[in-house]
Design a protein around this motif. Structure first.
Motif, PDB file in Angstrom:
ATOM      1  N   ASP A  90       0.882  -1.167   0.000  1.00  0.00           N
ATOM      2  CA  ASP A  90       0.000   0.000   0.000  1.00  0.00           C
ATOM      3  C   ASP A  90       0.920   1.217   0.000  1.00  0.00           C
ATOM      4  O   ASP A  90       1.567   1.523   1.012  1.00  0.00           O
ATOM      5  CB  ASP A  90      -0.906  -0.016   1.238  1.00  0.00           C
ATOM      6  CG  ASP A  90      -1.884   1.153   1.237  1.00  0.00           C
ATOM      7  OD1 ASP A  90      -1.438   2.315   1.088  1.00  0.00           O
ATOM      8  OD2 ASP A  90      -3.098   0.904   1.378  1.00  0.00           O
ATOM      9  N   TYR A  91       1.002   1.884  -1.131  1.00  0.00           N
ATOM     10  CA  TYR A  91       1.993   2.944  -1.330  1.00  0.00           C
ATOM     11  C   TYR A  91       1.934   4.015  -0.236  1.00  0.00           C
ATOM     12  O   TYR A  91       2.955   4.372   0.349  1.00  0.00           O
ATOM     13  CB  TYR A  91       1.768   3.584  -2.708  1.00  0.00           C
ATOM     14  CG  TYR A  91       2.707   4.719  -3.024  1.00  0.00           C
ATOM     15  CD1 TYR A  91       3.961   4.480  -3.567  1.00  0.00           C
ATOM     16  CD2 TYR A  91       2.336   6.043  -2.773  1.00  0.00           C
ATOM     17  CE1 TYR A  91       4.827   5.510  -3.854  1.00  0.00           C
ATOM     18  CE2 TYR A  91       3.197   7.097  -3.053  1.00  0.00           C
ATOM     19  CZ  TYR A  91       4.443   6.816  -3.594  1.00  0.00           C
ATOM     20  OH  TYR A  91       5.303   7.859  -3.876  1.00  0.00           O
ATOM     21  N   HIS A  92       0.739   4.515   0.032  1.00  0.00           N
ATOM     22  CA  HIS A  92       0.641   5.643   0.976  1.00  0.00           C
ATOM     23  C   HIS A  92       0.888   5.206   2.416  1.00  0.00           C
ATOM     24  O   HIS A  92       1.547   5.936   3.168  1.00  0.00           O
ATOM     25  CB  HIS A  92      -0.704   6.354   0.834  1.00  0.00           C
ATOM     26  CG  HIS A  92      -0.831   7.105  -0.452  1.00  0.00           C
ATOM     27  ND1 HIS A  92       0.005   8.151  -0.776  1.00  0.00           N
ATOM     28  CD2 HIS A  92      -1.664   6.942  -1.507  1.00  0.00           C
ATOM     29  CE1 HIS A  92      -0.318   8.613  -1.983  1.00  0.00           C
ATOM     30  NE2 HIS A  92      -1.326   7.893  -2.444  1.00  0.00           N
ATOM     31  N   LYS A  97       4.675   4.793   2.659  1.00  0.00           N
ATOM     32  CA  LYS A  97       5.427   6.062   2.632  1.00  0.00           C
ATOM     33  C   LYS A  97       5.155   6.899   3.879  1.00  0.00           C
ATOM     34  O   LYS A  97       6.072   7.514   4.431  1.00  0.00           O
ATOM     35  CB  LYS A  97       5.102   6.857   1.359  1.00  0.00           C
ATOM     36  CG  LYS A  97       6.099   7.981   1.114  1.00  0.00           C
ATOM     37  CD  LYS A  97       6.130   8.431  -0.332  1.00  0.00           C
ATOM     38  CE  LYS A  97       5.075   9.450  -0.621  1.00  0.00           C
ATOM     39  NZ  LYS A  97       5.234  10.068  -1.952  1.00  0.00           N
ATOM     40  N   PRO A 156       0.568  -0.781  -7.158  1.00  0.00           N
ATOM     41  CA  PRO A 156       0.789  -1.417  -5.849  1.00  0.00           C
ATOM     42  C   PRO A 156       1.497  -2.768  -5.915  1.00  0.00           C
ATOM     43  O   PRO A 156       1.937  -3.268  -4.892  1.00  0.00           O
ATOM     44  CB  PRO A 156      -0.632  -1.575  -5.290  1.00  0.00           C
ATOM     45  CG  PRO A 156      -1.508  -1.635  -6.487  1.00  0.00           C
ATOM     46  CD  PRO A 156      -0.851  -0.791  -7.548  1.00  0.00           C
ATOM     47  N   ARG A 168       5.294   3.915  -7.280  1.00  0.00           N
ATOM     48  CA  ARG A 168       4.249   4.879  -7.639  1.00  0.00           C
ATOM     49  C   ARG A 168       2.924   4.434  -7.027  1.00  0.00           C
ATOM     50  O   ARG A 168       2.641   3.229  -6.955  1.00  0.00           O
ATOM     51  CB  ARG A 168       4.069   4.948  -9.168  1.00  0.00           C
ATOM     52  CG  ARG A 168       5.303   5.393  -9.906  1.00  0.00           C
ATOM     53  CD  ARG A 168       5.073   5.285 -11.422  1.00  0.00           C
ATOM     54  NE  ARG A 168       6.290   5.507 -12.185  1.00  0.00           N
ATOM     55  CZ  ARG A 168       6.783   6.695 -12.488  1.00  0.00           C
ATOM     56  NH1 ARG A 168       6.145   7.786 -12.108  1.00  0.00           N
ATOM     57  NH2 ARG A 168       7.895   6.805 -13.177  1.00  0.00           N
ATOM     58  N   PRO A 169       2.083   5.410  -6.611  1.00  0.00           N
ATOM     59  CA  PRO A 169       0.810   5.045  -5.978  1.00  0.00           C
ATOM     60  C   PRO A 169      -0.102   4.238  -6.892  1.00  0.00           C
ATOM     61  O   PRO A 169      -0.936   3.460  -6.431  1.00  0.00           O
ATOM     62  CB  PRO A 169       0.182   6.401  -5.611  1.00  0.00           C
ATOM     63  CG  PRO A 169       0.993   7.439  -6.289  1.00  0.00           C
ATOM     64  CD  PRO A 169       2.316   6.856  -6.626  1.00  0.00           C
ATOM     65  N   SER A 170       0.066   4.407  -8.202  1.00  0.00           N
ATOM     66  CA  SER A 170      -0.813   3.713  -9.149  1.00  0.00           C
ATOM     67  C   SER A 170      -0.389   2.268  -9.395  1.00  0.00           C
ATOM     68  O   SER A 170      -1.070   1.543 -10.115  1.00  0.00           O
ATOM     69  CB  SER A 170      -0.808   4.472 -10.481  1.00  0.00           C
ATOM     70  OG  SER A 170       0.530   4.587 -10.945  1.00  0.00           O
ATOM     71  N   SER A 221      -3.136  14.054   0.740  1.00  0.00           N
ATOM     72  CA  SER A 221      -2.396  13.120  -0.113  1.00  0.00           C
ATOM     73  C   SER A 221      -1.562  13.871  -1.140  1.00  0.00           C
ATOM     74  O   SER A 221      -0.546  13.359  -1.622  1.00  0.00           O
ATOM     75  CB  SER A 221      -3.351  12.154  -0.812  1.00  0.00           C
ATOM     76  OG  SER A 221      -4.282  12.879  -1.567  1.00  0.00           O
TER      77      SER A 221
END
Ligand SMILES: [Zn+2]
Length: 267
Positions: free
Chosen positions: A97-99, A102, A238, A234-236, A136
């Motif tokens: 899960d990118y966010h 991070k 995963p 990148r968030p897009s 975000s």
């Protein structure tokens, strides 16, 4: 007497005492390494210290509600992925899960920066709304890279005199550490990054001004990936496929102590 202010919500509140590395993660790291004692490297002191630094300026609400959610996520990622040490050239699928990842990394860096009064404390403080899950868009000014390191044979001349003779010593990437990396490419430029090592998985955070252009961001990502073998997350995306060929664990270990990553463009 006025109450001290929480480093996260900036409100006067009763403050808690926490370890820099969350206890839930630390117990996993210890079990994975079968450690009997802890040793944390403080670059500022240039020596090993026997116990883990503590954070004393976070309120119970921030700690137990928002930040513990991030800790829970990193423990989950540790169990599914970070606990494994891949071999050199092994293909690795990194699902994340990118966010959450991070935000946790930035939280760890922010905590470490307060312990050490680091020069990038202000840049991390600015990221608080992102860390707390309130913005975000702010996260876009920080690039996140993943680099995988592999077990590496320690050169004979770098072994101590009491090392076993005629027996190669392989250094496994088992350390956990948060620090800085000074990335310098002759003829291109230099940048101070945060580096978080969790066994084979090294995460780099590169900070930019919120107004920085895509051209500058893309150019940096190209150079950094080219020289380090690190992958821009990148968030897009995963689920990413990568290969464990970023750095030898011994080389990386020595480099992390000097906080230097210098590349010569002529090579
Ligand atoms: Zn708070």
């Amino acid at each position: 007497m006025t109450k001290p202010v929480c480093a996260y919500c900036k409100l006067p509140n009763a403050l808690t005492r926490e370890h820099l590395w969350p206890a839930s993660l630390h117990s996993r790291l210890s079990a994975a390494n079968k450690q009997t004692s802890n040793s944390f490297w403080l670059a500022r002191l240039q020596r090993e210290i026997p116990s883990e630094p503590k954070i004393r300026d976070v309120c119970a609400h921030c700690n137990n509600v928002v930040l513990s959610e991030l800790d829970a996520y990193i423990c989950q990622l540790f169990d599914s992925t970070l606990v494994h040490i891949p071999n050199r050239h092994e293909r690795v699928t990194f699902e994340h899960d990118y966010h959450l990842l991070k935000r946790w990394l930035l939280k760890l860096c922010f905590n470490s920066a307060r312990v050490h009064n680091s020069r990038d404390l202000y840049a991390l403080d600015v990221m608080l709304p992102y860390i707390m899950g309130e913005s975000s868009t702010l996260g876009k000014s920080v690039q996140l890279f993943l680099q995988l390191s592999y077990p590496e044979e320690v050169p004979e001349e770098e072994l101590s005199a009491n090392a076993p003779a005629d027996c190669p010593v392989f250094f496994k990437p088992t350390m956990n550490r948060v620090g800085h990396i000074f990335f310098r490419v002759h003829g291109v430029g230099e940048k101070l990054l945060r580096a978080v090592h969790l066994r084979s998985f090294t995460f780099y955070l590169a900070f930019f001004k919120p107004s920085e252009s895509c051209v500058v961001l893309n150019d940096f990502a190209d150079h950094f990936s080219h020289y380090t073998g690190a992958l821009l997350l990148r968030p897009s995306n995963p689920i990413v496929e990568t290969q464990c060929n970023g750095a030898g664990a011994w080389t990386l270990f020595k480099g992390s102590r000097s906080n230097q990553l210098i590349f010569d463009d002529d090579i």
